[in-house]
Write a protein that holds these residues in place. Structure first.
Motif, PDB file in Angstrom:
ATOM      1  N   PHE A 111       6.443 -56.784 -11.313  1.00  0.00           N
ATOM      2  CA  PHE A 111       7.745 -57.413 -11.565  1.00  0.00           C
ATOM      3  C   PHE A 111       7.580 -58.383 -12.729  1.00  0.00           C
ATOM      4  N   LEU A 112       8.196 -58.058 -13.878  1.00  0.00           N
ATOM      5  CA  LEU A 112       8.125 -58.925 -15.058  1.00  0.00           C
ATOM      6  C   LEU A 112       9.352 -59.826 -15.085  1.00  0.00           C
ATOM      7  N   HIS A 113       9.136 -61.116 -14.978  1.00  0.00           N
ATOM      8  CA  HIS A 113      10.232 -62.094 -15.026  1.00  0.00           C
ATOM      9  C   HIS A 113      10.213 -62.727 -16.414  1.00  0.00           C
ATOM     10  N   VAL A 114      11.094 -62.260 -17.293  1.00  0.00           N
ATOM     11  CA  VAL A 114      11.043 -62.606 -18.715  1.00  0.00           C
ATOM     12  C   VAL A 114      12.052 -63.693 -19.050  1.00  0.00           C
ATOM     13  N   LYS A 115      11.543 -64.768 -19.641  1.00  0.00           N
ATOM     14  CA  LYS A 115      12.390 -65.870 -20.113  1.00  0.00           C
ATOM     15  C   LYS A 115      11.724 -66.461 -21.346  1.00  0.00           C
ATOM     16  N   SER A 116      11.863 -65.751 -22.472  1.00  0.00           N
ATOM     17  CA  SER A 116      11.123 -66.121 -23.673  1.00  0.00           C
ATOM     18  C   SER A 116      11.821 -65.601 -24.920  1.00  0.00           C
ATOM     19  N   GLY A 117      11.710 -66.376 -25.982  1.00  0.00           N
ATOM     20  CA  GLY A 117      12.233 -65.960 -27.275  1.00  0.00           C
ATOM     21  C   GLY A 117      11.195 -65.300 -28.154  1.00  0.00           C
ATOM     22  N   GLY A 118       9.980 -65.072 -27.601  1.00  0.00           N
ATOM     23  CA  GLY A 118       8.974 -64.342 -28.360  1.00  0.00           C
ATOM     24  C   GLY A 118       7.802 -65.191 -28.788  1.00  0.00           C
ATOM     25  N   GLY A 119       7.069 -64.695 -29.781  1.00  0.00           N
ATOM     26  CA  GLY A 119       5.896 -65.424 -30.239  1.00  0.00           C
ATOM     27  C   GLY A 119       5.013 -64.609 -31.155  1.00  0.00           C
ATOM     28  N   GLU A 120       3.708 -64.764 -31.008  1.00  0.00           N
ATOM     29  CA  GLU A 120       2.724 -64.196 -31.917  1.00  0.00           C
ATOM     30  C   GLU A 120       2.694 -62.666 -31.834  1.00  0.00           C
ATOM     31  N   ALA A 121       2.643 -62.035 -32.987  1.00  0.00           N
ATOM     32  CA  ALA A 121       2.683 -60.581 -33.044  1.00  0.00           C
ATOM     33  C   ALA A 121       1.354 -59.946 -32.663  1.00  0.00           C
ATOM     34  N   TRP A 122       0.244 -60.579 -33.054  1.00  0.00           N
ATOM     35  CA  TRP A 122      -1.068 -59.966 -32.846  1.00  0.00           C
ATOM     36  C   TRP A 122      -1.336 -59.734 -31.369  1.00  0.00           C
ATOM     37  N   PHE A 160      18.477 -62.164  -8.647  1.00  0.00           N
ATOM     38  CA  PHE A 160      17.031 -62.177  -8.468  1.00  0.00           C
ATOM     39  C   PHE A 160      16.638 -61.436  -7.194  1.00  0.00           C
ATOM     40  N   ASP A 161      17.344 -61.695  -6.093  1.00  0.00           N
ATOM     41  CA  ASP A 161      17.018 -61.029  -4.825  1.00  0.00           C
ATOM     42  C   ASP A 161      17.207 -59.520  -4.923  1.00  0.00           C
ATOM     43  N   SER A 162      18.281 -59.106  -5.585  1.00  0.00           N
ATOM     44  CA  SER A 162      18.516 -57.668  -5.726  1.00  0.00           C
ATOM     45  C   SER A 162      17.450 -57.015  -6.601  1.00  0.00           C
ATOM     46  N   ALA A 163      17.012 -57.739  -7.636  1.00  0.00           N
ATOM     47  CA  ALA A 163      15.954 -57.209  -8.500  1.00  0.00           C
ATOM     48  C   ALA A 163      14.662 -57.025  -7.716  1.00  0.00           C
ATOM     49  N   LEU A 164      14.325 -57.995  -6.870  1.00  0.00           N
ATOM     50  CA  LEU A 164      13.129 -57.856  -6.040  1.00  0.00           C
ATOM     51  C   LEU A 164      13.261 -56.676  -5.075  1.00  0.00           C
ATOM     52  N   ALA A 165      14.463 -56.529  -4.501  1.00  0.00           N
ATOM     53  CA  ALA A 165      14.693 -55.414  -3.574  1.00  0.00           C
ATOM     54  C   ALA A 165      14.551 -54.072  -4.287  1.00  0.00           C
ATOM     55  N   GLU A 166      15.075 -53.979  -5.520  1.00  0.00           N
ATOM     56  CA  GLU A 166      14.932 -52.744  -6.299  1.00  0.00           C
ATOM     57  C   GLU A 166      13.463 -52.462  -6.608  1.00  0.00           C
ATOM     58  N   THR A 167      12.732 -53.521  -6.981  1.00  0.00           N
ATOM     59  CA  THR A 167      11.313 -53.363  -7.277  1.00  0.00           C
ATOM     60  C   THR A 167      10.552 -52.904  -6.042  1.00  0.00           C
ATOM     61  N   ASP A 168      10.889 -53.501  -4.895  1.00  0.00           N
ATOM     62  CA  ASP A 168      10.235 -53.125  -3.644  1.00  0.00           C
ATOM     63  C   ASP A 168      10.492 -51.656  -3.312  1.00  0.00           C
TER      64      ASP A 168
END
Length: 315
Positions: free
Chosen positions: A124-135, A287-295
């Motif tokens: 489960f990837l919880h993404v909250k980011s605008g990015g960063g280093e390419a390498w 969030f709960d539905s996402a966890l349920a889908e992942t499960d």
């Protein structure tokens, strides 16, 4: 190296090539300004990435026996509940190798450990980011592509640039709200030229190259002098092409868009309706539905695995 010096090293380096939104880079730059103002060389007031994520993740990971969904950040533990979900926070500035920020190298190690753990059914990837280093993000993509267990991506607020590069590899990619920001598929350099400051405080740069070393650091020096053509052509353009190819491979539905669509030119989109219509994500969820889908995805994967094992035992 403390977090501020690590940022200064990256932002003033010739390798400062980013899959990054301006907002994420601005946050990093302001932290550097904080360092310059406070002369805090120790970095002791800045907790590690894992420590910050542990504090943030506690309420999110409070699965109950009633719903029988279990999550873990202890990816190699042999004491977690069978059928657990590996929770991977992808938050803040992305760097290749860092104790203070999200580390793409550590992420690969975490994915590998969770993939090998028989008690874990899904990522489960919880993404909250605008990015960063390419390498190193090409290695992250290879690892994600090579996973057998299903990957689910949930976007909270923003999944831009390098963060989308990571999150796009989810079998399902969804966002929390219609105002979450998605995209920024592109590459840039945006760093610090600190030579002016050093000269101001009396430090003189001495630079000469050998007769046969006339090309040494030339394209970076040209970039500093306002002649970026070679740097763009040889550094930024190939990385952008790599980024775009990875996104197209992970979400083939994007290939229905024209090549000059804003999606492939660095534009960002609100989750709903634009990002959904552009097929950057699959929809909105809680969030709960996402966890349920992942499960559910994890249990389906485990059933297929067990069926394969049963079949092999008969053969």
């Amino acid at each position: 190296m403390n977090p501020y010096l690590q940022l200064i090293s990256l932002l003033s380096s010739a390798s400062a090539r980013f899959f990054c939104s301006e907002a994420e880079l601005a946050a990093a730059l302001f932290s550097v300004i904080h360092f310059a103002d406070k002369f805090n060389f120790s970095g002791e007031d800045y907790p590690s990435y894992k420590a910050r994520m542990a504090l943030e993740s506690v309420p999110l990971l409070a699965s109950t026996p009633e719903r029988e969904i279990y999550t873990t950040t202890d990816y190699s533990s042999d004491e977690i509940k069978p059928g657990s979900i590996a929770y991977h926070p992808v938050k803040g500035l992305i760097m290749a190798d860092s104790y203070w920020w999200f580390s793409s190298k550590q992420f690969v190690q975490d994915l590998t450990a969770a993939e090998a753990n028989p008690s874990i059914n899904a990522h489960f990837l919880h993404v909250k980011s605008g990015g960063g280093e390419a390498w190193y993000l090409d290695e992250v993509a290879k690892t994600l592509i090579g996973l057998d267990k299903p990957v689910y991506t949930l976007v909270e607020k923003v999944a831009a640039s390098a963060a989308y590069y990571i999150g796009v590899h989810g079998k399902v990619v969804k966002a929390l709200t219609q105002n979450d920001l998605i995209g920024s598929i592109g590459t840039m350099v945006d760093g610090l030229n600190i030579m002016g400051y050093l000269e101001k405080i009396g430090i003189t740069r001495i630079r000469e190259v050998a007769t046969r070393s006339d090309l040494k650091n030339k394209k970076y020096e040209d970039l500093l002098k306002g002649k970026p053509e070679q740097f763009i052509r040889e550094e930024l353009d190939p990385l952008q092409q790599q980024f775009e190819a990875a996104v197209r491979a992970a979400r083939p539905q994007l290939n229905d868009l024209p090549d000059d669509d804003p999606v492939f030119r660095g534009e960002s989109f609100y989750a709903s309706p634009p990002a959904i219509e552009k097929t950057l994500i699959d929809g909105l969820t809680s969030f709960d539905s996402a966890l349920a889908e992942t499960d559910a995805m994890g249990k389906e994967w485990a059933t297929r695995r067990n069926n394969r094992k049963s079949l092999m035992s008969y053969l």
